[in-house]
Write an enzyme that holds these catalytic residues in place. Structure first.
Site, PDB file in Angstrom:
ATOM      1  N   CYS A   3      -5.320   6.417  -2.979  1.00  0.00           N
ATOM      2  CA  CYS A   3      -4.642   5.139  -3.199  1.00  0.00           C
ATOM      3  C   CYS A   3      -3.274   5.463  -3.793  1.00  0.00           C
ATOM      4  CB  CYS A   3      -5.446   4.244  -4.138  1.00  0.00           C
ATOM      5  SG  CYS A   3      -4.644   2.668  -4.509  1.00  0.00           S
ATOM      6  N   GLU A  33     -10.784   0.548  -4.528  1.00  0.00           N
ATOM      7  CA  GLU A  33      -9.668  -0.259  -4.088  1.00  0.00           C
ATOM      8  C   GLU A  33     -10.099  -1.698  -3.818  1.00  0.00           C
ATOM      9  OE1 GLU A  33      -5.792   0.348  -1.177  1.00  0.00           O
ATOM     10  OE2 GLU A  33      -7.439   1.792  -1.165  1.00  0.00           O
ATOM     11  N   GLY A  48      -2.313   3.366  -6.669  1.00  0.00           N
ATOM     12  CA  GLY A  48      -3.224   3.745  -7.745  1.00  0.00           C
ATOM     13  C   GLY A  48      -2.796   5.040  -8.426  1.00  0.00           C
ATOM     14  N   CYS A  94       0.869  -1.184   0.000  1.00  0.00           N
ATOM     15  CA  CYS A  94       0.000   0.000   0.000  1.00  0.00           C
ATOM     16  C   CYS A  94       0.894   1.217   0.000  1.00  0.00           C
ATOM     17  CB  CYS A  94      -0.917  -0.015   1.219  1.00  0.00           C
ATOM     18  SG  CYS A  94      -1.891   1.502   1.401  1.00  0.00           S
ATOM     19  N   GLY A  95       0.809   2.030  -1.035  1.00  0.00           N
ATOM     20  CA  GLY A  95       1.718   3.153  -1.190  1.00  0.00           C
ATOM     21  C   GLY A  95       1.592   4.205  -0.098  1.00  0.00           C
ATOM     22  N   HIS A 104      -3.406  -3.058 -10.961  1.00  0.00           N
ATOM     23  CA  HIS A 104      -4.261  -1.892 -11.205  1.00  0.00           C
ATOM     24  C   HIS A 104      -4.727  -1.881 -12.655  1.00  0.00           C
ATOM     25  CE1 HIS A 104      -3.580   0.469  -7.491  1.00  0.00           C
ATOM     26  NE2 HIS A 104      -2.451  -0.215  -7.463  1.00  0.00           N
TER      27      HIS A 104
END
Length: 291
Positions: A234, A225, A237, A74-75, A175
């Site tokens: 996100c 998400e 994302g 998860c960024g 993604h």
């Protein structure tokens, strides 16, 4: 019955319950994760994060989505965890390992823009090296061979689709990015995102982005998400959206990505092929979990 302290944080509105499991193991069941993430009866979050020991990095970050399932990375959580580790160790740069691979986080001066959430922990931004995008169809992954610049997928009737030929990218997690001439409303994101998330073309399910290119250096992005639903931000994302739009020559390799919770600066470095994400972090509160 165990009582476990946590820190509630967010990165551009994408919020997390972060548990320190460096000394005490933390292994919640899917039902327990869902209970913690529940916004009415639990602590409420998009993802539950555990900080675990690592032999190869400063820390290992384990991620559960709100539906209870583990995911690769998860960024925005990487930026929050990076800030926490820098605060606790006194270092100005830390390495974080994940199921999606390792990354590096560090603090940089200045602001991305006016999108910093109220209560940001400092004026400094946290920058993370997200590594190179995975662009081959086997790396996303897709169920069949396609050009990931514009895959064969559409929303709506076959002879009159609402959206079609999105880009596909993996930033350590899968993604798909649809290109739009406006930012869609909540109903469209929920309806289309939930439809595409479990599409058979994506054997590991997929995060669904809806990108409106405002200018060559600015993208308005909304994301459904995987396992969490409509989210305020996100990070992976945003990285995927920049890569997908740049590959279609809709933007350059550097852009501010406006998400519901603020602004993220995304830079796809041509020399290294790595994607870098910069943005704010905020500590909301602390508390304890009872499992």
């Amino acid at each position: 019955m165990a009582t476990i302290p946590f820190v509630k944080m967010n990165g551009a509105g994408n919020d997390f319950v972060v548990v320190n499991a460096l000394k005490t193991p933390f292994a919640p069941t899917e039902a327990q994760v869902r209970a913690i993430a529940d916004r009415e009866t639990g602590e409420g979050c998009d993802q539950l994060i555990a900080l675990e020991p690592s032999d190869t990095a400063d820390v290992f970050m384990r991620v559960w989505n709100a539906d209870g399932g583990q995911v690769e990375t998860c960024g925005n959580a990487l930026r929050c965890v990076g800030w926490l580790m820098m605060q606790s160790t006194g270092q100005d740069r830390v390495t974080i390992d994940t199921l999606g691979g390792p990354t590096t986080a560090w603090s940089v001066p200045g602001r991305v823009g006016s999108g910093d959430p109220e209560g940001s922990t400092s004026a400094a931004q946290i920058k993370v090296d997200m590594g190179p995008p995975r662009l081959d169809w086997t790396q996303v992954p897709l169920a069949e061979e396609m050009d990931t610049r514009n895959i064969e997928l559409q929303i709506g009737p076959i002879d009159d689709p609402v959206l079609h030929t999105p880009g596909a990218v993996s930033m350590g997690n899968p993604h798909v990015v649809f290109f739009m001439d406006h930012a869609p409303n909540d109903g469209f994101v929920r309806g289309s995102g939930s439809l595409i998330e479990h599409h058979p073309l994506f054997p590991e399910d997929v995060n669904v982005g809806f990108a409106h290119v405002v200018a060559p250096d600015r993208i308005r992005l909304r994301v459904w998400e995987r396992g969490a639903g409509l989210t305020r931000a996100c990070g992976t994302g945003a990285c995927a959206a920049l890569v997908a739009t740049a590959r279609r020559r809709l933007t350059g390799r550097h852009a501010a990505v406006e998400v519901d919770g603020g602004l993220l600066q995304i830079d796809w470095d041509e020399a290294s092929d790595h994607v870098f994400m910069t943005g704010p972090v905020a500590v909301e509160r602390t508390g304890t979990l009872t499992l």
